[in-house]
Scaffold this motif. Structure first.
Motif, short mmCIF file in Angstrom:
data_model
loop_
_atom_site.label_atom_id
_atom_site.label_comp_id
_atom_site.label_asym_id
_atom_site.label_seq_id
_atom_site.Cartn_x
_atom_site.Cartn_y
_atom_site.Cartn_z
N LEU A 102 0.81 -1.22 0.00
CA LEU A 102 0.00 0.00 0.00
C LEU A 102 0.85 1.27 0.00
CD1 LEU A 102 -2.73 -1.21 2.49
CD2 LEU A 102 -2.99 -0.84 0.04
N GLU A 103 2.08 1.18 0.43
CA GLU A 103 2.95 2.36 0.38
C GLU A 103 3.18 2.78 -1.07
OE1 GLU A 103 7.30 3.89 2.05
OE2 GLU A 103 6.60 1.86 2.48
N LYS A 104 3.27 1.80 -1.97
CA LYS A 104 3.49 2.11 -3.39
C LYS A 104 2.20 2.11 -4.20
CE LYS A 104 8.16 0.14 -3.31
NZ LYS A 104 9.06 -0.92 -3.84
N HIS A 105 1.20 1.37 -3.72
CA HIS A 105 -0.07 1.27 -4.44
C HIS A 105 -1.20 1.45 -3.41
CE1 HIS A 105 2.13 -0.35 -7.91
NE2 HIS A 105 2.82 -1.03 -7.01
N PRO A 106 -1.49 2.70 -3.03
CA PRO A 106 -2.43 2.96 -1.91
C PRO A 106 -3.84 2.44 -2.13
CG PRO A 106 -1.17 4.92 -2.48
CD PRO A 106 -0.91 3.93 -3.56
N ARG A 107 -4.23 2.16 -3.36
CA ARG A 107 -5.60 1.70 -3.63
C ARG A 107 -5.62 0.25 -4.13
NH1 ARG A 107 -9.44 5.60 -3.70
NH2 ARG A 107 -10.70 4.65 -5.35
N HIS A 108 -4.62 -0.52 -3.73
CA HIS A 108 -4.60 -1.93 -4.12
C HIS A 108 -5.75 -2.64 -3.42
CE1 HIS A 108 -3.23 -6.11 -4.44
NE2 HIS A 108 -2.42 -5.70 -5.41
N PRO A 109 -6.75 -3.12 -4.14
CA PRO A 109 -7.99 -3.60 -3.48
C PRO A 109 -7.76 -4.75 -2.52
CG PRO A 109 -8.29 -3.34 -5.86
CD PRO A 109 -6.83 -3.21 -5.59
N ALA A 116 -4.97 -5.79 -1.04
CA ALA A 116 -4.14 -5.43 0.11
C ALA A 116 -4.94 -4.62 1.13
CB ALA A 116 -2.90 -4.66 -0.34
N LEU A 117 -5.79 -3.72 0.66
CA LEU A 117 -6.63 -2.95 1.57
C LEU A 117 -7.57 -3.85 2.36
CD1 LEU A 117 -7.53 0.09 -0.72
CD2 LEU A 117 -6.25 0.20 1.42
N TRP A 118 -8.20 -4.78 1.66
CA TRP A 118 -9.13 -5.71 2.32
C TRP A 118 -8.40 -6.57 3.34
CZ3 TRP A 118 -14.40 -6.76 1.84
CH2 TRP A 118 -14.83 -7.96 2.42
N ASN A 119 -7.27 -7.15 2.92
CA ASN A 119 -6.56 -8.06 3.80
C ASN A 119 -5.96 -7.33 5.00
OD1 ASN A 119 -7.15 -10.21 2.10
ND2 ASN A 119 -5.31 -9.92 0.88
N ARG A 120 -5.54 -6.08 4.79
CA ARG A 120 -5.03 -5.31 5.93
C ARG A 120 -6.15 -5.06 6.95
NH1 ARG A 120 -4.07 0.05 7.73
NH2 ARG A 120 -2.05 0.20 8.81
N ALA A 121 -7.34 -4.82 6.47
CA ALA A 121 -8.48 -4.64 7.39
C ALA A 121 -8.69 -5.90 8.22
CB ALA A 121 -9.74 -4.29 6.61
N LEU A 122 -8.55 -7.07 7.59
CA LEU A 122 -8.72 -8.33 8.33
C LEU A 122 -7.62 -8.51 9.37
CD1 LEU A 122 -9.68 -10.87 5.50
CD2 LEU A 122 -11.20 -9.70 7.10
N VAL A 132 -11.97 0.39 1.31
CA VAL A 132 -12.42 -0.59 0.32
C VAL A 132 -13.76 -0.16 -0.25
CG1 VAL A 132 -13.05 -3.01 -0.07
CG2 VAL A 132 -11.15 -2.45 1.45
N VAL A 133 -14.65 0.31 0.59
CA VAL A 133 -15.95 0.77 0.12
C VAL A 133 -15.78 1.86 -0.93
CG1 VAL A 133 -18.09 1.93 0.79
CG2 VAL A 133 -17.11 0.15 2.27
N SER A 134 -14.83 2.76 -0.70
CA SER A 134 -14.64 3.89 -1.61
C SER A 134 -14.21 3.46 -3.00
CB SER A 134 -13.61 4.87 -1.03
OG SER A 134 -12.31 4.31 -1.08
N LEU A 135 -13.69 2.23 -3.14
CA LEU A 135 -13.29 1.74 -4.47
C LEU A 135 -14.49 1.37 -5.32
CD1 LEU A 135 -10.25 -0.57 -3.51
CD2 LEU A 135 -10.23 1.86 -4.13
N GLY A 136 -15.62 1.11 -4.69
CA GLY A 136 -16.86 0.85 -5.42
C GLY A 136 -16.90 -0.45 -6.18
N GLU A 137 -16.15 -1.47 -5.74
CA GLU A 137 -16.16 -2.76 -6.45
C GLU A 137 -17.46 -3.51 -6.13
OE1 GLU A 137 -11.86 -4.58 -6.19
OE2 GLU A 137 -12.47 -3.69 -4.28
#
Length: 994
Positions: free
Chosen positions: A231-238, A240-246, A264-269
């Motif tokens: 996430l430091e290089k790709h802040p919106r990696h879907p 990684a964001l989800w797994n970090r939350a877990l 993750v919600v803000s990504l709108g997937e």
């Protein structure tokens, strides 16, 4: 003619696998397959057999003569009739008993298309069932689509899915290592998954999937490090964001986890956004419920004590510790016996919670007192509670109440009116007289706080350990949490981070169980500090980020920002550190010690007008406010000297020298003072290097180690922030050195630290003694392999004058089966037969037996597995046979406490045995511990070593030492012999400590 009866879906498995069904039939069968475990089992068997047949066919084709003509393939006019397969040919297993609930999500179809084996075939897609068995998100495209999470509640096995071997074979043929890893991971084969991901080309997706594997192993910190890196290089990696939350949720950091799900919600997937929103709502609802319960308990308690309003029983059951505290306060403010008796319903609820009748008995005792005498005292305590008490009247009140039947009121007056620790003896006597463990345990805590404030950390530790044991027996959960919190603080100050983490987590468990909101926040701060001390950036950010979201108090908020700023300084990002520091609110004092430390470094790294003056003024205010304990005062002196020395060398040197002297006076019993001493030496050494005074720099290295200044063949190395220093004396005593400030990252290549000119000057030396500062100490490759050298560990132990040596050899250790470690090959004992040799093998090679035998040994060889497990030891540990209680680890802390009277040479033939803990103020490792215990030399490697080669190599090194060679010369000569035929051998990593 009647229409044929539709076939039983169970009879269609083979036809489906062979592709004989029409599109409509196949689709209908897929729906059936998603819920039929028997068909899933049968299909898996079929596909595995097909995969095996394909492989065998490939092998046969490779072995067939090339001139054999291929058979002529006949054109197919129409599809062959469907083969009849009787129902009894199916496997009729009952899957529910054998499979975990997660098998409801089954890989039911693999569509493959031929293509080059080294190119990923995007048509290798996994047709997945409606639900997934793993909470985490996988980044590999073949398994990344959203499916609702759903498992059964049996929980018999880890989540896994039925991935046919045919799929894995296809992915392997395509060279898709990430896909192969995901396939194994879905099958529950995480070790295989980890292996394939390690071999896969590096990418953010691969790192995210590596984090998933780490999560399945319970390695939450490793997962967090990987995900933060993505996430430091790709802040919106879907993914990684989800797994970090877990990961954050599993760490108990619910506020931060909810915030991560919001991203993750803000990504709108589709699918993922909805699920993330639901998870964030659940986490916040739980958090708000816990915070609301604690707030309600505080409000109800105050109303109980001041107005006599009944405490709600449901709130008392939810937050029992707070309820118990407020009941005591209400006893001390009650103006009449009637008001006291109104507390009986609450007392019964609390007795039901904690067992016995202690609370009811306390209420009845107070209700039976003479309130004509007691009521005025209760009114005085009420003034304390309301903040209107005149502190000048404290001493007369203490005298009046002491020894009276109403002296229990002192238990409220003294802590709230500032009467502790001055009256700690009175407080303890009153608590013991009442015989209530809730009160006596708090008295022990207050006594320990007083000892802690005076710098007697050893006394406070011993007291708290006894109190924790008593607390668990008494089931006084809230008190247990408070005691664990203070104990964790002490261990943190002593830099005993494994023990600190153990007690902080235990305290956090108690605090969560009793819903004590502020205690949870306090413990999160301790955990964040401990992570910062071992440079665990990801974990520090997580704990402190959670604290920032939970507690908006000024002091807590400032602490968070100062801690994050210190991380930026360590990472050599001074501008980011200053920005973080500027976010911190101004509380009763301008900053705490950590903030002063950061500002002192910024005065050098990113200087701004007024930095040094702010450090001076802020430290003076901290001291005047009475916030500094003895060791912290020494640290404040160091910080001031650290800030000043760049602009006023003489004053800076004076202050740093004063910190060293004061640190020596307080001694090792005060770890904060010991750190200040170490940091002051570092600053003075670098100051000497800045002027090219290499003699002074080497003298300071030796002074810190408490040995005479070296006259020849010595090297000093310091790496601190942006600066690197080397100072040396050659074989004739000539001085040379180098210092620069070019580092822009905390990472460094140890082999490039010493300049070529210094190495050339040291080569004629028969041996080089290396004084290395703490980031460098213990690392391999500092000097070339043709130089005999060793790390200096302090005053050298002398070999004992004994008529008969007493060798100790540990080998063929029965490691705990639960660790799944391979058995090491049997060792051929070096040195020939010896009637005095002690051999520890098999189940007898326990930690306690080894520690006992070490005392008299004159030579020690330990051939065992080495591990790095931060849950057990900050440095590496040796795996011994388990004791009766299950303990198997021999740690540096245990070794340091021994007295090795035989001053042995110690050979640690274990992987990573020289691995050093990441401390900034002192070297800490197994070799250092053995040296401090009395070993005259220790030989070890900081990396994994090959079992087959290690034994013969170490045996020949020991033979050279027995023949009269020093440890460093023996290692150098044997190392060169091996490198002459194997230039890249692992033997280059073996290090000597003397």
């Amino acid at each position: 003619m009647s229409a044929p009866e539709p076939m039983d879906p169970h009879d269609l498995v083979h036809a489906f696998a062979d592709g004989e069904l029409s599109q409509e039939e196949a689709e209908q069968f897929r729906e059936h397959l998603a819920t039929c475990e028997a068909c899933q089992e049968e299909l898996d068997d079929i596909l595995q057999l097909q995969a095996l047949g394909n492989r065998l066919g490939v092998e046969e084709a490779r072995e067939a003569p090339r001139d054999v003509a291929a058979p002529v393939q006949q054109p197919v006019a129409s599809a062959p009739p469907r083969a009849f397969r009787p129902a009894w040919s199916r496997r009729k297993w009952v899957a529910a008993a054998a499979l975990s609930g997660s098998l409801a999500a089954i890989l039911v179809l693999v569509a493959v298309r031929s293509g080059p084996s080294n190119v990923r075939d995007d048509s290798t897609l996994l047709a997945l069932a409606p639900t997934r068995s793993m909470e985490a998100r996988l980044s590999w495209s073949g398994a990344s689509a959203h499916r609702p999470y759903g498992v059964l509640r049996s929980g018999d096995e880890r989540p896994r899915e039925l991935v046919p071997l045919q799929v894995l074979a296809k992915l392997e043929a395509q060279g898709d290592l990430q896909g192969l890893a995901v396939g194994h991971l879905l099958r529950g084969e995480r070790e295989q998954a980890a292996d394939y991901l390690q071999r896969a080309p590096a990418s953010p997706d691969v790192d995210s999937d590596k984090a998933v594997v780490a999560m399945t192993k319970g390695e939450l910190e490793s997962a967090l490090v990987l995900l933060d890196g993505v996430l430091e290089k790709h802040p919106r990696h879907p993914q990684a964001l989800w797994n970090r939350a877990l990961v954050l949720r599993e760490l108990g950091l619910d506020a931060l986890a909810a915030e991560a799900f919001d991203t993750v919600v803000s990504l709108g997937e589709p699918g993922w956004a909805e699920e993330a929103r639901e998870r964030a709502l659940v986490l916040r609802r739980q958090l708000e419920g816990r915070r609301g319960a604690w707030d309600s308990a505080q409000q109800a308690g105050r109303a109980l004590a001041l107005q006599g309003t009944a405490f709600p029983e449901d709130v008392a059951r939810a937050v029992p510790g707070t309820a118990r505290n407020w009941l005591n306060i209400a006893l001390w403010t009650a103006p009449s016996a009637e008001r006291v008796r109104e507390l009986l319903p609450l007392a019964r609820v609390l007795d039901a919670r904690y067992g016995g009748d202690t609370v009811v008995a306390s209420v009845e005792r107070v209700a039976g007192l003479d309130f004509a005498r007691r009521a005025p005292f209760a009114a005085r305590f009420r003034e304390v509670l309301e903040g209107t008490f005149d502190s000048a009247s404290l001493e007369p009140l203490v005298k009046e109440l002491s020894g009276s039947r109403d002296q229990d009121i002192l238990l409220g007056v003294l802590p709230l009116a500032g009467g502790l620790p001055a009256h700690i003896d009175v407080y303890e006597q009153v608590a013991r007289a009442l015989g209530d463990s809730w009160l006596t345990l708090n008295a022990e805590r207050e006594r320990a706080l007083a000892e802690y404030g005076k710098g007697d950390l050893a006394g406070a530790e011993a007291r708290l350990l006894r109190a924790v044991a008593a607390c668990e027996v008494a089931k006084a959960d809230y008190r247990c949490g408070q005691l664990e919190h203070l104990l964790a603080h002490i261990y943190k100050d002593e830099h005993r981070l494994v023990e600190a983490r153990e007690h902080a987590l235990a305290g956090l468990g108690w605090a969560r169980q009793t819903q004590e909101w502020t205690l949870q926040a306090d413990l999160l701060l301790v955990l964040g500090d401990m992570a910062r001390f071992r440079n665990a950036f990801a974990l520090t950010r997580a704990y402190l980020g959670e604290q920032a979201l939970r507690d908006r108090g000024c002091a807590a908020d400032r602490h968070v920002h100062e801690s994050l700023a210190s991380l930026h300084v360590f990472a050599l990002r001074p501008q980011a550190a200053r920005e973080e520091l500027e976010k911190a609110p101004v509380c009763d004092v301008p900053f705490f010690l950590n903030g002063a430390f950061v500002l002192a470094d910024l005065a050098r790294l990113d200087p701004k007008p007024g930095d040094v003056e702010k450090v001076r003024e802020g430290l003076a205010k901290l001291d005047a406010a009475g916030w500094l304990r003895p060791g912290e005062k020494v640290m404040a002196t160091h910080i001031q000297g650290r800030a000043v020395i760049g602009s006023d060398r003489a004053e800076g040197q004076r202050l740093l020298g004063q910190a060293i002297v004061s640190g020596e006076l307080l001694g090792a019993a005060d770890p904060v003072a010991a750190k200040a001493r170490a940091y002051s030496y570092s600053s003075l050494i670098l100051d000497a290097g800045s002027t090219g005074d290499w003699a002074r720099a080497l003298s300071l290295f030796a002074q810190e180690a408490r040995v005479p200044a070296p006259e020849r063949c010595s090297l000093g190395v310091e790496v601190h922030d942006e600066r690197t220093l080397t100072a040396a004396r050659g074989p004739t005593g000539e001085l040379l050195g180098h210092q620069d400030a070019s580092r822009r990252s905390p990472d460094f290549d140890v082999a490039s630290l010493v300049p070529a000119s210094v190495i050339a000057a040291l080569k004629p030396c028969e041996h080089v003694s290396v004084f290395a500062r703490y980031p460098v100490h213990g690392q391999a490759g500092l000097l070339p392999p043709d130089i005999a050298w060793s790390y200096h560990t302090g005053t050298q132990a002398q070999a004992p004058k004994v008529s008969a040596p007493r060798p100790l050899v540990v080998y063929d250790v029965d490691a705990p089966a639960s660790l799944n470690l391979p058995r090491l090959r049997s060792w051929e004992l070096s040195g020939g037969p010896s009637p005095r040799r002690v051999e520890l093998t098999g189940a007898a090679a326990t930690p306690s037996r080894l520690l006992a035998e070490l005392a008299q040994a004159t030579e020690v060889e330990i051939h065992a597995h080495g591990l790095v497990n931060l849950g057990v030891s900050d440095a590496s540990l040796l795996v011994m046979a388990p004791e009766a209680g299950g303990r198997y680890a021999l740690t540096a802390g245990q070794v340091r406490q021994q007295k090795l009277r035989g001053a042995p040479v110690v050979l640690l033939g274990a992987c990573q045995a020289a691995r050093t803990a990441p401390y900034l103020h002192a070297p800490w490792s197994l070799p250092v511990a053995f040296a401090e215990a009395g070993a005259r030399a220790v030989i070890a490697s900081p990396i994994d070593i090959p079992d087959a080669e290690a034994g013969p190599f170490f045996a020949r090194v020991m033979e050279r030492i027995r023949a009269g060679s020093t440890a460093s010369l023996a290692l150098r000569d044997e190392r060169l012999r091996v490198l002459s035929t194997q230039p890249d051998s692992w033997v280059k990593t073996v290090v000597v400590f003397e």
